[in-house]
Write a protein that holds these residues in place. Structure first.
Motif, mmCIF file in Angstrom:
data_model
loop_
_atom_site.group_PDB
_atom_site.id
_atom_site.type_symbol
_atom_site.label_atom_id
_atom_site.label_comp_id
_atom_site.label_asym_id
_atom_site.label_seq_id
_atom_site.Cartn_x
_atom_site.Cartn_y
_atom_site.Cartn_z
ATOM 1 N N UNK A 1 -47.451 88.788 -20.740
ATOM 2 C CA UNK A 1 -48.179 89.938 -21.262
ATOM 3 C C UNK A 1 -48.180 89.867 -22.791
ATOM 4 N N UNK A 2 -49.332 90.143 -23.375
ATOM 5 C CA UNK A 2 -49.458 90.328 -24.826
ATOM 6 C C UNK A 2 -49.695 91.816 -25.034
ATOM 7 N N UNK A 3 -48.662 92.491 -25.518
ATOM 8 C CA UNK A 3 -48.707 93.949 -25.684
ATOM 9 C C UNK A 3 -48.765 94.288 -27.187
ATOM 10 N N UNK A 4 -49.860 94.926 -27.639
ATOM 11 C CA UNK A 4 -49.941 95.249 -29.076
ATOM 12 C C UNK A 4 -48.851 96.250 -29.505
ATOM 13 N N UNK A 5 -48.325 96.039 -30.731
ATOM 14 C CA UNK A 5 -47.339 96.955 -31.302
ATOM 15 C C UNK A 5 -48.027 97.712 -32.430
ATOM 16 N N UNK A 6 -47.918 99.032 -32.398
ATOM 17 C CA UNK A 6 -48.644 99.851 -33.383
ATOM 18 C C UNK A 6 -47.657 100.557 -34.320
ATOM 19 N N UNK A 7 -48.170 100.796 -35.566
ATOM 20 C CA UNK A 7 -47.354 101.529 -36.530
ATOM 21 C C UNK A 7 -47.541 103.020 -36.324
ATOM 22 N N UNK A 8 -47.005 103.822 -37.279
ATOM 23 C CA UNK A 8 -47.079 105.270 -37.117
ATOM 24 C C UNK A 8 -48.508 105.779 -37.131
ATOM 25 N N UNK A 9 -49.403 105.048 -37.775
ATOM 26 C CA UNK A 9 -50.803 105.472 -37.848
ATOM 27 C C UNK A 9 -51.627 104.941 -36.681
ATOM 28 N N UNK A 10 -50.979 104.196 -35.785
ATOM 29 C CA UNK A 10 -51.671 103.668 -34.606
ATOM 30 C C UNK A 10 -52.341 102.347 -34.868
ATOM 31 N N UNK A 11 -52.076 101.775 -36.008
ATOM 32 C CA UNK A 11 -52.690 100.502 -36.331
ATOM 33 C C UNK A 11 -51.820 99.360 -35.791
ATOM 34 N N UNK A 12 -52.484 98.342 -35.210
ATOM 35 C CA UNK A 12 -51.752 97.200 -34.660
ATOM 36 C C UNK A 12 -51.083 96.446 -35.797
ATOM 37 N N UNK A 13 -49.755 96.288 -35.687
ATOM 38 C CA UNK A 13 -49.037 95.568 -36.718
ATOM 39 C C UNK A 13 -48.320 94.328 -36.165
ATOM 40 N N UNK A 14 -48.431 94.145 -34.863
ATOM 41 C CA UNK A 14 -47.811 92.964 -34.259
ATOM 42 C C UNK A 14 -48.080 92.934 -32.746
ATOM 43 N N UNK A 15 -47.516 91.945 -32.103
ATOM 44 C CA UNK A 15 -47.724 91.798 -30.650
ATOM 45 C C UNK A 15 -46.393 91.492 -29.986
ATOM 46 N N UNK A 16 -46.079 92.248 -28.939
ATOM 47 C CA UNK A 16 -44.904 91.995 -28.114
ATOM 48 C C UNK A 16 -45.307 91.038 -26.984
ATOM 49 N N UNK A 17 -44.549 89.944 -26.865
ATOM 50 C CA UNK A 17 -44.856 88.937 -25.832
ATOM 51 C C UNK A 17 -43.701 88.868 -24.840
ATOM 52 N N UNK A 18 -44.049 88.981 -23.545
ATOM 53 C CA UNK A 18 -43.049 88.815 -22.488
ATOM 54 C C UNK A 18 -43.612 87.802 -21.493
ATOM 55 N N UNK A 19 -42.875 86.714 -21.241
ATOM 56 C CA UNK A 19 -43.376 85.657 -20.352
ATOM 57 C C UNK A 19 -42.294 85.241 -19.346
ATOM 58 N N UNK A 20 -42.744 84.920 -18.152
ATOM 59 C CA UNK A 20 -41.850 84.436 -17.085
ATOM 60 C C UNK A 20 -42.413 83.130 -16.543
#
Length: 363
Positions: free
Chosen positions: A43-62
């Motif tokens: 999964x590529x899950x976007x990470x957002x800051x306090x303003x809701x802007x994407x500031x990174x991506x959380x990756x979880x892989x199996x």
């Protein structure tokens, strides 16, 4: 590079939409610096800051390579099993726990001409002969209720409308946890064997009737050990025995025949296939607890199967003891008469009815 993941990451970063990958192939360098292909659920899950802007991506892989390969192997195995089930020359069926049909291999439809809609539930019974249907249904439902194996022979209609004998065998099917899932079994066409069996049974019945109703002593021995398969009352009475000898070998039933020529004669007939005709042969038999001598005209005739192989011997006998005894008495009487006539001082002559001389004494 070139595998599409960087592009997916860019899209997730730009759109803020989650991306799920299932069994996605990826080539990665191993510790030996060799490319190795693996399958990933990720999964590529976007990470957002306090303003809701994407500031990174959380990756979880199996890594699901082994799981996926096992699944493919299972699918391939099931596919091969399905091909095998449809290839074997028997009908295979499966029911649920209440007896409704949930699977019939292709042989059922080819054999009966039924459609899949027609066989649903217990529709397969429509192909059973009307005279057999009630018994078949009862025995099947009884086995289902008792969760026990069953086997039944009945007539099954084929696609040409002809009824043929078949044997249906089933057994209960249980899940891994022990719960009852239904029944599984096979149906095999045994028409030719059943017809042959009926013909053999009819032939045996006719043979038994002929032996039982024969006016002369008659018996049938089978195998090299001469097992008494059949014997009518006349033959048993002639032996001085009772019906308990049926099923015994001739040696067991009539031990007094040991030392007499009959066992050797039987083996010769069984081996050569040549019929033996006995005329006024002497036989010593224990009758009423006493060894008695009799004389018999009899035959040992080989019996052959459809292949021409000898499987037994037919024995028919006629007691001629009285005739032999009477003739011996007559011969003894004639001898005595001649001896007496030779002692007379007169001349003695006897003639036949026409006056032709047939005897002169010595004088």
């Amino acid at each position: 590079e070139g595998q599409g993941f960087l592009e997916i990451l860019d899209k997730v970063y730009q759109t803020g939409e989650v991306y799920l990958g299932t069994e996605t192939p990826v080539e990665l360098c191993s510790a030996e610096n060799e490319l190795k292909t693996s399958l990933l659920d990720f999964v590529y899950q976007p990470i957002r800051d306090e303003e809701g802007k994407v500031e990174g991506i959380f990756v979880h892989a199996i890594d699901v390579t082994e799981k996926a390969n096992n699944s493919r192997r299972i699918e391939e195995s099931e596919k091969n099993l399905q091909i095998l089930i449809d290839t074997v020359p028997v009908i295979i069926w499966i029911t649920d726990a209440v007896g409704n049909s949930i699977y019939l291999n292709s042989n059922w439809y080819k054999y009966t001409g039924q459609s899949r809609d027609q066989e649903k539930g217990m529709g397969w019974l429509q192909s059973v002969h009307p005279e057999d249907e009630a018994v078949v249904k009862q025995k099947f439902l009884q086995a289902l209720e008792n969760r026990e194996a069953f086997s039944i022979i009945y007539r099954l209609r084929n696609k040409d409308g002809d009824y043929r004998w078949a044997i249906d065998s089933g057994r209960p099917k249980f899940a891994v946890d022990g719960s009852f899932e239904g029944m599984i079994g096979t149906v095999v066409d045994i028409h030719e064997d059943k017809v042959k069996e009926q013909l053999i049974r009819e032939k045996e019945h006719r043979t038994r009737s002929i032996v039982a109703e024969a006016t002369v002593a008659t018996a049938i021995y089978t195998g090299k050990d001469m097992k008494i398969e059949l014997a009518n009352d006349t033959m048993i009475s002639l032996w001085g025995k009772d019906r308990s000898v049926i099923g015994e070998t001739l040696r067991e039933a009539i031990p007094e025949l040991e030392g007499q020529p009959f066992h050797d004669l039987l083996q010769k007939v069984y081996t050569t296939g040549e019929t033996y005709w006995g005329k006024e042969d002497r036989v010593d038999l224990v009758i009423d607890g006493k060894l008695q001598t009799g004389f018999f005209n009899f035959t040992y005739k080989p019996l052959r199967n459809e292949k021409g192989e000898i499987y037994g011997i037919l024995n028919m006998a006629l007691d001629v003891t009285e005739q032999v005894t009477a003739r011996k008495q007559l011969e003894e009487s004639e001898t005595y008469f001649r001896q007496m006539a030779d002692l007379l001082p007169e001349k003695v002559v006897t003639t036949d009815a026409a006056g032709n001389p047939i005897y002169f004494n010595q004088n």
